[in-house]
Enzyme design. Structure first.
Site, short mmCIF file in Angstrom:
data_model
loop_
_atom_site.label_atom_id
_atom_site.label_comp_id
_atom_site.label_asym_id
_atom_site.label_seq_id
_atom_site.Cartn_x
_atom_site.Cartn_y
_atom_site.Cartn_z
N LYS A 44 -4.95 72.90 -85.29
CA LYS A 44 -5.13 74.72 -85.53
C LYS A 44 -3.60 75.06 -84.73
O LYS A 44 -2.72 75.23 -83.57
CB LYS A 44 -6.49 75.16 -85.32
CG LYS A 44 -6.59 76.39 -85.18
CD LYS A 44 -6.42 76.50 -86.37
CE LYS A 44 -6.76 78.67 -86.77
NZ LYS A 44 -5.69 78.79 -86.71
N CYS A 131 3.10 83.24 -89.62
CA CYS A 131 1.82 84.25 -90.05
C CYS A 131 2.43 85.80 -90.35
O CYS A 131 2.25 86.57 -90.22
CB CYS A 131 2.11 84.11 -88.47
SG CYS A 131 1.64 83.04 -87.96
#
Length: 312
Positions: A44, A131
């Protein structure tokens, strides 16, 4: 026939891996990936400190994919570093692990990469410059000058294999500009693409958006974005120097999808939405489907067709 793939001087049994953010939050999920038929595994995307992420609901499956605004939930850099350092001792694991970092600022990215450089980690690092789902934080990779400045600072000290994850671009000039920047640096790879940022999906019954953060705006994934992902893979494959490999991400649900990404020039493939929906067993299925397509076409290896997309 073989699906073996050479990437960054390493050999992988097949080109399939998870996309960072999917089925890799906990050590249990990462272990399940390592026990699956995935050729490689990535952690992650981590921040310096643990993050809870955005309020729920923040992920919803759609008819042709998904929409999410997760907000980078993760268990913190040290949690994942401890895991990968422990797994490096396991001789049964074939190939290196990938470690994803996504600092909340350029300064945090530098700090995370310095920690990795100083650590005993000997795998491949992915710096996530895309992101789209953190409120108030723009995607760094859409700021070309800032991206170039960050990479100059990164490569002044970072000597381990490093790739970057990029958002989708939609203009040929942007492909040209970003490729010109990236070709200056000793990058191992470019991962293209992250989700298509700031999509909106409406529930026809409630007349409301389907996720809570950002008034329903979220990253679009799955089959919806495959044509955009293929275009980005092809655009960078034809513009980047040969030493910079491509990881193709976006809309891979079947062996045919995987074949098309490879045909466009990808060397490895990351699966996100479909992995979330189907679980780690997806890697065995897509591997089998890809082998069947290659057999029908008479290809004995991925290198026989990778990057050989025909124009009209």
């Amino acid at each position: 026939m073989t699906l073996k793939t050479t990437f960054a001087h390493y050999e992988f049994s097949n080109p399939l891996m998870n996309a960072s953010g999917v089925h890799c939050m906990t050590t249990q999920e990462l272990d399940e990936l390592l026990q699956s038929q995935a050729g490689a595994v990535i952690t992650k995307s981590s921040t310096l400190e643990k993050r809870a992420g955005n309020p729920e609901p923040r992920y919803v499956d759609l008819s042709l994919g998904s929409i999410n605004s997760m907000g980078l939930p993760n268990l913190g850099f040290d949690y994942y570093l401890e895991y990968v350092l422990e797994k490096q001792k396991d001789t049964s694991i074939k190939g290196p692990l990938f470690f994803s970092v996504a600092g909340m600022s350029a300064k945090e990215n530098i700090e995370l990469l310095q920690k990795l450089q100083e650590s005993a980690f000997d795998g491949i690092t992915e710096l996530n410059l895309s992101c789209p789902n953190v409120p108030g934080k723009p995607q760094l990779a859409y700021d070309f000058e800032a991206t170039e400045a960050l990479l100059k600072e990164v490569f002044s000290f970072f000597k381990k294999p490093l790739g970057i994850k990029l958002p989708p671009y939609f203009d040929l000039v942007h492909f040209d500009t970003m490729a010109e920047i990236l070709n200056q640096f000793p990058l191992t790879y470019v991962n293209s693409v992250n989700s298509v940022g700031n999509a909106l999906f409406i529930d026809p019954d409630t007349e409301a958006v389907v996720i809570k953060p950002k008034d329903g705006f979220g990253g679009l994934g799955g089959q919806y974005i495959k044509p955009t992902a293929l275009a980005n893979v092809r655009a960078f494959y034809t513009r980047l120097k040969p030493e910079i490999k491509i990881i193709g991400t976006g809309g891979i649900v079947t062996g045919q999808d995987a074949f098309e990404h490879l045909l466009c020039g990808a060397s490895l493939l990351q699966i996100g939405t479909a992995l979330h929906q189907e679980g780690p067993a997806i890697f065995e299925r897509i591997t089998r489907e890809l082998e069947e397509i290659m057999a029908q076409k008479g290809y004995q290896s991925i290198d026989a067709f990778r990057g050989k997309l025909k124009s009209l």
